[in-house]
Design a protein around this motif. Structure first.
Motif, PDB file in Angstrom:
ATOM      1  N   LEU A 130     -44.505  37.984 -49.819  1.00  0.00           N
ATOM      2  CA  LEU A 130     -45.667  36.651 -50.341  1.00  0.00           C
ATOM      3  C   LEU A 130     -46.385  37.463 -51.330  1.00  0.00           C
ATOM      4  O   LEU A 130     -47.056  38.439 -51.002  1.00  0.00           O
ATOM      5  N   HIS A 131     -47.405  36.087 -51.713  1.00  0.00           N
ATOM      6  CA  HIS A 131     -47.848  36.232 -52.122  1.00  0.00           C
ATOM      7  C   HIS A 131     -49.658  35.592 -51.551  1.00  0.00           C
ATOM      8  O   HIS A 131     -49.863  34.713 -51.444  1.00  0.00           O
ATOM      9  N   GLY A 132     -50.216  36.948 -51.665  1.00  0.00           N
ATOM     10  CA  GLY A 132     -52.050  36.868 -51.078  1.00  0.00           C
ATOM     11  C   GLY A 132     -53.271  37.287 -52.173  1.00  0.00           C
ATOM     12  O   GLY A 132     -54.096  36.392 -51.131  1.00  0.00           O
ATOM     13  N   ASP A 133     -51.935  37.903 -53.043  1.00  0.00           N
ATOM     14  CA  ASP A 133     -53.717  38.129 -53.981  1.00  0.00           C
ATOM     15  C   ASP A 133     -53.508  37.756 -55.178  1.00  0.00           C
ATOM     16  O   ASP A 133     -54.738  37.390 -55.693  1.00  0.00           O
ATOM     17  N   LEU A 134     -52.972  36.494 -54.603  1.00  0.00           N
ATOM     18  CA  LEU A 134     -53.119  35.581 -55.879  1.00  0.00           C
ATOM     19  C   LEU A 134     -52.827  33.797 -55.899  1.00  0.00           C
ATOM     20  O   LEU A 134     -52.776  33.739 -54.775  1.00  0.00           O
ATOM     21  N   VAL A 135     -54.294  33.187 -56.268  1.00  0.00           N
ATOM     22  CA  VAL A 135     -53.565  31.621 -56.107  1.00  0.00           C
ATOM     23  C   VAL A 135     -52.335  30.996 -56.793  1.00  0.00           C
ATOM     24  O   VAL A 135     -52.087  30.317 -56.090  1.00  0.00           O
ATOM     25  N   PHE A 136     -51.907  31.095 -57.696  1.00  0.00           N
ATOM     26  CA  PHE A 136     -50.862  31.205 -58.608  1.00  0.00           C
ATOM     27  C   PHE A 136     -49.184  32.759 -58.464  1.00  0.00           C
ATOM     28  O   PHE A 136     -50.089  33.169 -59.678  1.00  0.00           O
ATOM     29  N   ALA A 137     -48.368  32.804 -58.128  1.00  0.00           N
ATOM     30  CA  ALA A 137     -47.548  33.940 -58.205  1.00  0.00           C
ATOM     31  C   ALA A 137     -46.893  33.722 -60.467  1.00  0.00           C
ATOM     32  O   ALA A 137     -47.581  32.924 -60.620  1.00  0.00           O
ATOM     33  N   PRO A 138     -47.037  35.208 -60.376  1.00  0.00           N
ATOM     34  CA  PRO A 138     -46.579  35.418 -61.958  1.00  0.00           C
ATOM     35  C   PRO A 138     -45.392  34.592 -61.728  1.00  0.00           C
ATOM     36  O   PRO A 138     -44.850  34.170 -61.173  1.00  0.00           O
ATOM     37  N   GLY A 139     -45.048  34.014 -62.712  1.00  0.00           N
ATOM     38  CA  GLY A 139     -43.732  33.071 -63.203  1.00  0.00           C
ATOM     39  C   GLY A 139     -44.511  30.798 -62.945  1.00  0.00           C
ATOM     40  O   GLY A 139     -43.202  30.866 -63.237  1.00  0.00           O
ATOM     41  N   ILE A 283     -62.720  34.355 -61.941  1.00  0.00           N
ATOM     42  CA  ILE A 283     -61.650  34.610 -61.088  1.00  0.00           C
ATOM     43  C   ILE A 283     -59.457  34.482 -61.731  1.00  0.00           C
ATOM     44  O   ILE A 283     -59.199  35.351 -61.850  1.00  0.00           O
ATOM     45  N   ILE A 284     -59.888  33.223 -63.601  1.00  0.00           N
ATOM     46  CA  ILE A 284     -58.984  33.136 -63.505  1.00  0.00           C
ATOM     47  C   ILE A 284     -58.276  33.815 -64.822  1.00  0.00           C
ATOM     48  O   ILE A 284     -57.100  34.826 -64.288  1.00  0.00           O
ATOM     49  N   TRP A 285     -59.119  35.486 -65.497  1.00  0.00           N
ATOM     50  CA  TRP A 285     -58.859  36.367 -66.172  1.00  0.00           C
ATOM     51  C   TRP A 285     -57.780  37.036 -65.045  1.00  0.00           C
ATOM     52  O   TRP A 285     -57.429  37.655 -65.179  1.00  0.00           O
ATOM     53  N   ARG A 286     -58.314  37.451 -63.666  1.00  0.00           N
ATOM     54  CA  ARG A 286     -58.514  38.309 -62.986  1.00  0.00           C
ATOM     55  C   ARG A 286     -57.306  37.641 -62.533  1.00  0.00           C
ATOM     56  O   ARG A 286     -55.849  38.777 -62.883  1.00  0.00           O
ATOM     57  N   GLU A 287     -57.046  36.681 -62.350  1.00  0.00           N
ATOM     58  CA  GLU A 287     -55.219  36.313 -62.735  1.00  0.00           C
ATOM     59  C   GLU A 287     -54.784  36.793 -63.761  1.00  0.00           C
ATOM     60  O   GLU A 287     -53.200  37.395 -63.699  1.00  0.00           O
ATOM     61  N   PHE A 288     -55.006  36.044 -65.032  1.00  0.00           N
ATOM     62  CA  PHE A 288     -54.190  36.122 -65.966  1.00  0.00           C
ATOM     63  C   PHE A 288     -53.185  38.050 -66.527  1.00  0.00           C
ATOM     64  O   PHE A 288     -52.769  38.159 -66.728  1.00  0.00           O
ATOM     65  N   TYR A 289     -54.816  38.604 -65.812  1.00  0.00           N
ATOM     66  CA  TYR A 289     -54.203  40.602 -66.594  1.00  0.00           C
ATOM     67  C   TYR A 289     -53.016  39.982 -65.253  1.00  0.00           C
ATOM     68  O   TYR A 289     -52.928  41.551 -65.527  1.00  0.00           O
ATOM     69  N   ARG A 290     -52.941  40.500 -64.202  1.00  0.00           N
ATOM     70  CA  ARG A 290     -52.094  40.208 -63.290  1.00  0.00           C
ATOM     71  C   ARG A 290     -50.859  39.570 -63.602  1.00  0.00           C
ATOM     72  O   ARG A 290     -49.544  40.063 -63.421  1.00  0.00           O
ATOM     73  N   HIS A 291     -50.988  38.980 -63.841  1.00  0.00           N
ATOM     74  CA  HIS A 291     -49.335  38.073 -64.236  1.00  0.00           C
ATOM     75  C   HIS A 291     -48.764  38.806 -65.341  1.00  0.00           C
ATOM     76  O   HIS A 291     -47.901  39.066 -66.176  1.00  0.00           O
ATOM     77  N   LEU A 292     -49.935  39.480 -66.400  1.00  0.00           N
ATOM     78  CA  LEU A 292     -49.689  40.111 -67.559  1.00  0.00           C
ATOM     79  C   LEU A 292     -48.929  41.531 -67.450  1.00  0.00           C
ATOM     80  O   LEU A 292     -47.827  41.606 -67.815  1.00  0.00           O
ATOM     81  N   LEU A 293     -48.797  41.579 -66.685  1.00  0.00           N
ATOM     82  CA  LEU A 293     -48.795  42.757 -65.695  1.00  0.00           C
ATOM     83  C   LEU A 293     -47.024  42.863 -65.359  1.00  0.00           C
ATOM     84  O   LEU A 293     -46.077  43.461 -65.415  1.00  0.00           O
ATOM     85  N   MET A 294     -47.311  42.215 -64.909  1.00  0.00           N
ATOM     86  CA  MET A 294     -45.472  41.518 -64.298  1.00  0.00           C
ATOM     87  C   MET A 294     -44.973  40.687 -65.688  1.00  0.00           C
ATOM     88  O   MET A 294     -43.540  41.420 -65.768  1.00  0.00           O
ATOM     89  N   HIS A 295     -45.154  40.090 -66.752  1.00  0.00           N
ATOM     90  CA  HIS A 295     -44.777  39.420 -67.361  1.00  0.00           C
ATOM     91  C   HIS A 295     -43.945  40.833 -68.337  1.00  0.00           C
ATOM     92  O   HIS A 295     -43.296  40.626 -69.331  1.00  0.00           O
ATOM     93  N   PHE A 296     -45.130  41.857 -68.622  1.00  0.00           N
ATOM     94  CA  PHE A 296     -44.974  42.800 -70.096  1.00  0.00           C
ATOM     95  C   PHE A 296     -45.266  44.216 -69.229  1.00  0.00           C
ATOM     96  O   PHE A 296     -46.157  44.583 -69.476  1.00  0.00           O
ATOM     97  N   PRO A 297     -44.355  44.537 -68.707  1.00  0.00           N
ATOM     98  CA  PRO A 297     -43.901  45.630 -68.391  1.00  0.00           C
ATOM     99  C   PRO A 297     -44.862  46.779 -69.155  1.00  0.00           C
ATOM    100  O   PRO A 297     -45.519  48.158 -68.312  1.00  0.00           O
ATOM    101  N   ASP A 298     -44.831  47.063 -70.294  1.00  0.00           N
ATOM    102  CA  ASP A 298     -45.392  48.272 -70.532  1.00  0.00           C
ATOM    103  C   ASP A 298     -46.514  48.700 -70.439  1.00  0.00           C
ATOM    104  O   ASP A 298     -47.184  49.360 -70.490  1.00  0.00           O
ATOM    105  N   MET A 299     -47.463  47.506 -70.640  1.00  0.00           N
ATOM    106  CA  MET A 299     -48.633  47.536 -70.012  1.00  0.00           C
ATOM    107  C   MET A 299     -49.207  48.167 -68.612  1.00  0.00           C
ATOM    108  O   MET A 299     -50.321  49.302 -69.140  1.00  0.00           O
TER     109      MET A 299
END
Length: 471
Positions: A130-139, A283-299
């Motif tokens: 499940l997704h507890g660390d974000l308001v909106f999950a990656p994707g 708080i949205i910046w925090r979410e943005f960086y987490r989404h980037l890790l999922m979408h751009f795994p080379d980071m």
């Protein structure tokens, strides 16, 4: 029984994995498990401060779980590679018919969880992520073409739009469970204060600065949204003021959730425009960086988001310059004060994080990866996604990063954000006999015992610009 695996989600309220497990258990029993992974923590540069803080909050969580009738077991392994087998062994010993967890978004954690799912699937035990660390999950926050955002501002606009439409609210704590006794003589484990592992040069947890537990986190949250949040946009960049929430360590360990933060802000706000508050943007910046890790795994592999920029940069790899920066002995008071704060407390004001990172990458021209690792070794709120994103931003090689020609002048930053020198005088007490901007002037600072500047600012800036402009 249902098995709930706690990681960086050390709370019973707004915990989707725990709530779902208790709901599915229907009185048949719930067991919590947490894992101790010393070698993995070391390889991830987790600071002693963060590990000690995590353990303290795990002890607080254990008490809350006990009150819910849920025992907590510890699984000790050296690295993630050993976890699937150990977790499965515990699940089979207890005849568990489901494993519940809240997703983590870094690559190693994702690979670990996939291996756990595979082993449990072989044993015919389902795993619920499940997704507890974000308001909106990656994707969930995508552009009009269904692609991930590469720039923050449009991401934040869509994020706010989704929040307005869906208005997600925190989950309540689950009800008390009627868990049966643990079989085979198993008992709840005693959680240690410290765990020995390879990183011995980092900061340690200071309980007086960062008291553990959800009660402390919620007290801090309530104080912030009721007293200081309205002035956050104006005060947040001044390190001598108590202008920030200081909730980052609690968010990093999951003692409190982003949804809880937003709900508290909404409840305390008289205006309907609370969603536009600058603190929400952070708080949205925090979410943005987490989404980037999922979408751009080379980071996740320490690769820059913008390799075409980094390909032009010649990092100097100078041990003398890097050591002076690490020790807060560069001769630039605003930089040195920030580093002294980090070394002393395991935390640094965000404006100083930007100043010190820009100084290391743009003026000392040291690889941003060295600075990012040093921060992780010392920060109590060390968070791979946010730390990585922040350092790439400072070096102009990240998503929506500062333009290459934006090089922070230590004197200009000091003049804007610490004009009276209160912050630098606190962390560099020898400067107290000076006044105002004298405290920031390297020449005056040298007269009261501070080191001479290790670089000529103008020359270093010109050399950096020339490097970034290379073809």
């Amino acid at each position: 029984m249902k098995l709930v695996w706690f990681r960086n989600d050390l709370r019973i309220v707004d915990n989707p994995a725990l709530f779902r497990a208790c709901d599915d258990a229907a009185g048949q029993g719930v067991l919590a498990v947490a894992t101790i992974c010393p070698s993995q923590w070391a390889s991830h540069d987790e600071s002693p401060a963060k590990v000690e803080f995590w353990l303290a909050n795990l002890r607080d969580l254990q008490q809350q779980l006990t009150a819910l009738g849920i025992p907590l077991k510890l699984v000790h392994v050296d690295s993630f590679a050993d976890l699937p087998g150990k977790l499965l062994s515990l699940a089979e010993q207890l005849h568990c018919d489901g494993l519940y967890l809240n997703r983590e978004y870094c690559l190693n954690e994702n690979l670990r969880d996939k291996q756990v799912v595979a082993r449990f699937r072989e044993a015919d035990i389902p795993v619920y992520g499940l997704h507890g660390d974000l308001v909106f999950a990656p994707g969930k926050v995508m552009n009009g073409q269904g692609l991930p955002f590469r720039v923050f501002t449009p991401f934040s606009k869509v994020w706010r739009s989704l929040f307005t439409e869906q208005h997600p609210v925190p989950l309540p704590a689950p009800p008390v469970q009627s868990s049966p006794p643990l079989p085979n003589g198993l008992v709840a484990d005693v959680i240690p204060d410290r765990v020995d592992y390879a990183i011995n040069n980092g900061s340690h947890w200071i309980p007086s600065l960062w008291p553990a537990g959800t009660e402390s986190a919620h007290t801090r949250l309530t104080d912030f949204v009721s007293i200081r949040v309205e002035d956050y946009a104006a005060d947040r960049d001044f390190p001598s003021l108590d202008g920030t929430s200081t909730l980052s360590p609690y968010l990093s360990c999951g003692v409190i959730s982003p949804r809880q933060c937003l709900a508290a802000l909404a409840a305390a706000s008289e205006s309907t425009s609370w969603l536009d508050n600058q603190w929400v943007t952070e708080i949205i910046w925090r979410e943005f960086y987490r989404h980037l890790l999922m979408h751009f795994p080379d980071m996740n592999r320490w690769q820059p988001f913008r390799p075409e920029v980094e390909s032009r940069i010649r990092w100097l790899d100078d041990d003398r310059l890097f050591a002076a920066w690490c020790q807060g002995e560069t001769g630039f008071p605003i930089v040195d004060a920030g580093m002294k704060q980090l070394l002393a407390t395991g935390w640094m004001h965000n404006r100083l994080r930007m100043i010190t990172a820009s100084f290391l990458t743009k003026l000392l021209r040291q690889d941003w990866r060295k600075g990012a690792c040093f921060f992780m070794n010392h920060l109590i709120d060390g968070d791979f996604a946010s730390n990585l994103g922040g350092w790439q931003w400072s070096a102009s090689v990240g998503a929506d990063a500062a333009p290459y020609f934006r090089i922070f002048s230590p004197m200009r930053q000091a003049e804007r954000f610490d004009p009276k020198g209160d912050y630098v005088a606190h962390w560099l007490p020898e400067l107290k006999e000076l006044k105002g901007m004298q405290r920031h002037d390297p020449a005056f600072a040298a007269k009261v015992g501070r080191p001479a500047p290790i670089i000529d600012y103008s020359k270093a800036r010109a050399a950096s610009l020339a490097d970034y402009q290379r073809q």
